[in-house]
Scaffold this active site. Structure first.
Site, PDB file in Angstrom:
ATOM      1  N   GLY A  14      -2.983   1.639  -7.828  1.00 22.76           N
ATOM      2  CA  GLY A  14      -2.315   1.321  -6.441  1.00 22.76           C
ATOM      3  C   GLY A  14      -2.259   0.050  -5.927  1.00 22.76           C
ATOM      4  O   GLY A  14      -2.267   0.061  -4.643  1.00 22.76           O
ATOM      5  N   SER A  20      -4.292  -4.430   0.136  1.00 19.92           N
ATOM      6  CA  SER A  20      -3.844  -2.347  -0.602  1.00 19.92           C
ATOM      7  C   SER A  20      -5.255  -1.670  -0.213  1.00 19.92           C
ATOM      8  O   SER A  20      -6.063  -2.042  -0.585  1.00 19.92           O
ATOM      9  CB  SER A  20      -3.779  -2.530  -1.953  1.00 19.92           C
ATOM     10  OG  SER A  20      -2.324  -2.768  -2.337  1.00 19.92           O
ATOM     11  N   ILE A  21      -5.049  -0.667   0.176  1.00 11.69           N
ATOM     12  CA  ILE A  21      -5.859   0.303   1.047  1.00 11.69           C
ATOM     13  C   ILE A  21      -6.856   0.469  -0.806  1.00 11.69           C
ATOM     14  O   ILE A  21      -8.227   0.692  -0.830  1.00 11.69           O
ATOM     15  CB  ILE A  21      -5.770   1.374   1.588  1.00 11.69           C
ATOM     16  CG1 ILE A  21      -4.651   1.462   2.501  1.00 11.69           C
ATOM     17  CG2 ILE A  21      -7.194   2.286   1.221  1.00 11.69           C
ATOM     18  CD1 ILE A  21      -4.552   2.580   3.203  1.00 11.69           C
ATOM     19  N   VAL A  66       4.467   5.329 -11.965  1.00  9.94           N
ATOM     20  CA  VAL A  66       4.384   6.404 -12.271  1.00  9.94           C
ATOM     21  C   VAL A  66       5.020   7.949 -12.511  1.00  9.94           C
ATOM     22  O   VAL A  66       5.221   8.925 -13.195  1.00  9.94           O
ATOM     23  CB  VAL A  66       3.250   7.348 -11.073  1.00  9.94           C
ATOM     24  CG1 VAL A  66       2.101   6.394 -10.466  1.00  9.94           C
ATOM     25  CG2 VAL A  66       4.121   6.985 -10.169  1.00  9.94           C
ATOM     26  N   ALA A  96       9.500   5.084  -1.075  1.00  8.32           N
ATOM     27  CA  ALA A  96      10.923   5.591  -0.470  1.00  8.32           C
ATOM     28  C   ALA A  96      11.369   4.794  -0.058  1.00  8.32           C
ATOM     29  O   ALA A  96      10.476   3.661   0.162  1.00  8.32           O
ATOM     30  CB  ALA A  96      10.470   6.351   0.651  1.00  8.32           C
ATOM     31  N   TYR A 156       8.982   7.796   9.878  1.00  4.34           N
ATOM     32  CA  TYR A 156       7.933   8.291   8.474  1.00  4.34           C
ATOM     33  C   TYR A 156       8.656   9.026   8.019  1.00  4.34           C
ATOM     34  O   TYR A 156       9.101   8.839   6.625  1.00  4.34           O
ATOM     35  CB  TYR A 156       6.463   9.076   8.938  1.00  4.34           C
ATOM     36  CG  TYR A 156       5.640   9.263   8.369  1.00  4.34           C
ATOM     37  CD1 TYR A 156       5.503   7.330   7.659  1.00  4.34           C
ATOM     38  CD2 TYR A 156       4.959  10.295   7.393  1.00  4.34           C
ATOM     39  CE1 TYR A 156       4.360   7.433   6.257  1.00  4.34           C
ATOM     40  CE2 TYR A 156       4.660   9.528   6.152  1.00  4.34           C
ATOM     41  CZ  TYR A 156       3.764   8.263   5.712  1.00  4.34           C
ATOM     42  OH  TYR A 156       2.941   8.620   4.675  1.00  4.34           O
ATOM     43  N   LYS A 163       4.014  13.692   2.037  1.00  5.24           N
ATOM     44  CA  LYS A 163       3.065  13.711   2.288  1.00  5.24           C
ATOM     45  C   LYS A 163       2.670  15.449   2.567  1.00  5.24           C
ATOM     46  O   LYS A 163       1.483  15.357   1.875  1.00  5.24           O
ATOM     47  CB  LYS A 163       2.738  12.985   2.977  1.00  5.24           C
ATOM     48  CG  LYS A 163       3.219  11.678   3.411  1.00  5.24           C
ATOM     49  CD  LYS A 163       2.243  11.014   1.938  1.00  5.24           C
ATOM     50  CE  LYS A 163       1.655   9.625   2.117  1.00  5.24           C
ATOM     51  NZ  LYS A 163       1.021   8.569   0.971  1.00  5.24           N
ATOM     52  N   ILE A 192      -2.706   1.717   9.380  1.00  5.20           N
ATOM     53  CA  ILE A 192      -3.552   0.381   8.199  1.00  5.20           C
ATOM     54  C   ILE A 192      -2.299  -0.873   8.004  1.00  5.20           C
ATOM     55  O   ILE A 192      -1.409  -0.694   7.671  1.00  5.20           O
ATOM     56  CB  ILE A 192      -4.385   0.467   6.935  1.00  5.20           C
ATOM     57  CG1 ILE A 192      -5.847   1.306   7.805  1.00  5.20           C
ATOM     58  CG2 ILE A 192      -4.683  -0.557   6.502  1.00  5.20           C
ATOM     59  CD1 ILE A 192      -6.710   2.287   6.162  1.00  5.20           C
ATOM     60  N   THR A 194      -1.056  -2.607   5.619  1.00  2.00           N
ATOM     61  CA  THR A 194      -1.346  -3.395   4.472  1.00  2.00           C
ATOM     62  C   THR A 194       0.715  -3.667   4.420  1.00  2.00           C
ATOM     63  O   THR A 194       1.347  -3.573   5.139  1.00  2.00           O
ATOM     64  CB  THR A 194      -0.906  -1.941   3.326  1.00  2.00           C
ATOM     65  OG1 THR A 194       0.113  -0.895   4.277  1.00  2.00           O
ATOM     66  CG2 THR A 194      -2.353  -1.508   3.683  1.00  2.00           C
ATOM     67  N   SER A 196       2.954  -1.994   3.018  1.00  2.00           N
ATOM     68  CA  SER A 196       3.532  -0.251   3.062  1.00  2.00           C
ATOM     69  C   SER A 196       3.917  -0.531   4.033  1.00  2.00           C
ATOM     70  O   SER A 196       4.772   0.215   4.679  1.00  2.00           O
ATOM     71  CB  SER A 196       2.679   0.697   2.002  1.00  2.00           C
ATOM     72  OG  SER A 196       2.936   0.292   0.829  1.00  2.00           O
TER      73      SER A 196
END
Ligand code: NAD
Ligand code: IMJ
Length: 256
Positions: A14, A20-21, A66, A96, A156, A163, A192, A194, A196
């Site tokens: 990721g 990126s986290i 993935v 998404a 969301y 999730k 956060i 990022t 995304s």
């Protein structure tokens, strides 16, 4: 301070860029003495991940989409070829369709719903199956989630439902893999900025609201999420599995 992940091997999925986290987690794991196997999505991210790997202890960088069963089979093979046990796997990815994060949820089409589920939730099951054979000394699988799984967060939408599915998958995987000494947990991070998140309309408003209302009166720093990931991967987390750990300045406990 002793290094918490000394001698460990960890795979991290990721990383797209320095925001990126997953990159913060890679840095923290490296700081704590782990050797890393990094994956990237598509050739366009290859160079970015390679250059970010520079200052860390990275054994290998491999492609992994993935949604491609072949890529996951190759990941299992790469881990086997390293010839040493894998201790941790970090799943830090989601996707998404953009329009499904702006239109009313009720308008989500079948294709967009299934895409979000495939990339953002089913992939944890597929990754767990791919890495578990290498976790011969036990291990820790960590995924990233968001509180929009249990509460309605504007826009969301389909990701919130994905999730919820991801978090339920954490529990079922923890039950299946626990007997092999493999723990499975999620970190539920506060918002956060990022790549995304940047794409989201009014994201700054979300950040401001959290900073104003969360018990700690500030936003979540990716380094805080990364340190919690170190905890879960280390021996300090040995009794923790099937859990959703909030690293969100306490926002999750608030009613109004
Ligand atoms: P990011 O854009 O840096 O990371 C998302 C990653 O998903 C990218 O590296 C991308 O390449 C990867 N990805 C997408 N489709 C993929 C596929 N088919 N195969 C492999 N990889 C794929 O953003 P981020 O904020 O670091 O997101 C990481 C995780 O953290 C996500 O699960 C996200 O839901 C979660 N999260 C983010 C926040 C936030 O506010 N940023 C908050 C809580 C949880
Ligand atoms: C995403 C959308 C709407 C509201 C949101 C978010 N809030 C937060 C996020 C409040 C914190 C970020 N987040 C937790 C995510 O999981 C984001 C996932 C995501 C983002 C995009 C943007 C670009 C795109 N597809 C995406 N798919 C998933 O095309």
């Amino acid at each position: 301070m002793p290094q918490l992940l000394e001698g460990q091997l960890a795979v991290i999925l990721g990383i797209a860029n320095k925001w990126s986290i997953a990159y913060s987690i890679a840095q923290a794991f490296s700081r704590e003495g782990a050797t890393l196997l990094l994956t990237y999505l598509g050739e366009h991210q290859k160079e970015a991940v390679e250059s970010l790997a520079g200052e860390m202890s990275v054994a290998k960088i491999v492609p992994c989409d993935v949604t491609r069963e072949d890529d996951l089979t190759a990941l299992t093979e790469t881990l086997r070829s390293l010839g040493r046990p894998l201790h941790a796997a970090v799943h830090s990815l989601a996707f998404a369709n953009r329009e499904d994060l702006t239109r009313p949820f009720v308008e989500t089409g079948r294709g967009g719903f299934l895409l979000a589920q495939e990339v953002s939730a089913y992939s944890l099951v597929a990754v767990a199956r791919a890495v578990a054979p290498a976790m011969t000394a036990g291990g820790s699988i960590i995924t990233l989630t968001y509180g929009g799984s249990t509460r309605v967060v504007p826009n969301y939408n389909v990701m919130g439902v994905a999730k919820a599915s991801l978090e339920a998958s954490v529990r079922y995987l923890a039950s299946d893999l626990g007997p092999a000494g493999i723990r499975v947990n999620a970190l539920s991070a506060g918002p956060i900025k990022t790549a995304s998140a940047r794409a989201i309309k009014d994201f700054s408003t979300v950040l401001d609201a959290v900073a104003k209302r969360a018990p700690l009166r500030r936003n979540t720093d990716p380094g805080e999420v990364a340190d919690a990931a170190v905890f879960l991967a280390s021996g300090l987390g040995r009794g923790v599995t099937g859990n959703i750990l909030f690293v969100d300045s306490g926002m999750q406990i608030m009613g109004l």
